[in-house]
Scaffold this active site. Structure first.
Site, PDB file in Angstrom:
ATOM      1  N   ASP A   1       4.804   3.020   3.427  1.00 39.00           N
ATOM      2  CA  ASP A   1       5.353   1.952   4.332  1.00 39.00           C
ATOM      3  C   ASP A   1       4.230   1.057   4.646  1.00 39.00           C
ATOM      4  OD1 ASP A   1       8.059   2.551   4.298  1.00 39.00           O
ATOM      5  OD2 ASP A   1       7.885   3.569   6.233  1.00 39.00           O
ATOM      6  N   VAL A   2       4.614  -0.301   4.847  1.00 37.99           N
ATOM      7  CA  VAL A   2       3.560  -1.258   5.123  1.00 37.99           C
ATOM      8  C   VAL A   2       2.471  -0.502   6.136  1.00 37.99           C
ATOM      9  CG1 VAL A   2       2.932  -3.529   6.196  1.00 37.99           C
ATOM     10  CG2 VAL A   2       4.525  -3.253   4.330  1.00 37.99           C
TER      11      VAL A   2
END
Length: 302
Positions: free
Chosen positions: A43-44
């Site tokens: 995920d970011v």
């Protein structure tokens, strides 16, 4: 191996704030690579080990067995968000003061013992061709995903502290493919009734790579500018990469047939995917075992 055609695997240290796809675009630019892919999305907000395949190695991604992952993460109790992490819109903030240690411990043990997990609404998981995060951002709706089988292999608490009315727990865990650490944090908070989400997340292991094996984007750029591509590996001896596949070696006659896309007689177990070695020992392709023959799945050109 030349700098004009880099090939193989390596582990990138993905920084927080950059998507896995965004990191891959930077990598392709640095390496001037036409093809590259990653193994397991981060995920970011998350950072850490992001295994990357470059050039012909991308052809092998689909044949590699799914890898267990190791993380060091932060469970934040007392807050619920739409994304199950601290980056998302806050749904409720109840706080987590006065929780007894034994109650928190039992809640964690309950979730780690579960054999199924519901993926977060906002995730790369897709339903009917629509990914969860795209449904939320583009259509303003949340997808309810069906539970998927998962297992927590190892879990240990590293540190706990009270942060105003929130309780923060740092942990290390090893999990099977498809496990969402955000989902784990959400579920612990739900059992306790105070809500929970994920804070910081560091992936410390995937496909045989650890943090000490990774290259930052800056280091990658320096190595490539210096003409040093020694960090790239075909993974033939690396647990988690090609070493996870059985190997067969072909003689000249067999290789001549296999190299032209023909099945060859070989003692390969039915349904097994194997790595194929040329007569000179180099990697030649990937085959499937069927009816006493090795059938080409991928053949690598010279």
């Amino acid at each position: 191996m030349s700098t004009s055609h880099p090939e193989g695997f390596f582990a990138l240290f993905k920084p927080s704030g950059l998507s896995s796809a965004g990191a891959l675009r930077v990598v392709k630019g640095i390496l001037s690579a036409d093809k590259a892919g990653f193994l397991g999305t981060l995920d970011v907000p998350a950072m850490g080990v992001l295994p990357v395949a470059v050039g012909s190695a991308t052809k092998l991604i689909s044949f590699l067995p799914p890898s267990e992952k190791e993380y060091v993460g932060e469970l934040v109790l007392g807050i619920t968000t739409i994304t199950d992490d601290m980056e998302g819109e806050v749904i409720e903030c109840r706080g987590a003061t006065g929780l007894e240690d034994v109650v928190v411990k039992k809640a964690i043990e309950s979730v780690t013992a579960q054999t199924e997990q519901v993926p977060p609404h906002v995730s790369a998981k897709h339903q009917d061709g629509v990914r969860g995060y795209k449904a939320m951002r583009g259509q303003g709706r949340l997808i309810d995903f069906a539970p998927v089988p998962v297992t927590v292999r190892q879990f240990s608490v590293l540190q706990e502290r009270q942060d105003a009315d929130l309780r923060r727990i740092i942990f290390r865990m090893t999990v099977t493919p498809g496990f969402y650490v955000r989902g784990f944090c959400r579920d612990v908070g739900a059992i306790l009734g105070c809500g929970g989400c994920m804070g910081r997340l560091l992936r410390t292991g995937a496909h045989g790579f650890g943090v000490s094996d990774t290259l930052s984007l800056a280091t990658l750029r320096r190595r490539v500018q210096a003409g040093d591509l020694s960090f790239l590996t075909w993974g033939e001896t690396d647990a988690g990469l090609l070493a996870t596949l059985p190997q067969i070696s072909l003689d000249d006659v067999q290789w001549n047939a296999f190299g032209h896309g023909l099945a060859v007689d070989c003692d390969v177990r039915e349904g097994t995917t194997v790595m194929v070695k040329r007569p000179d020992g180099r990697l030649g392709g990937v085959a499937a075992g069927r009816a006493g023959k090795a059938w080409p799945l991928k053949v690598f050109s010279e």
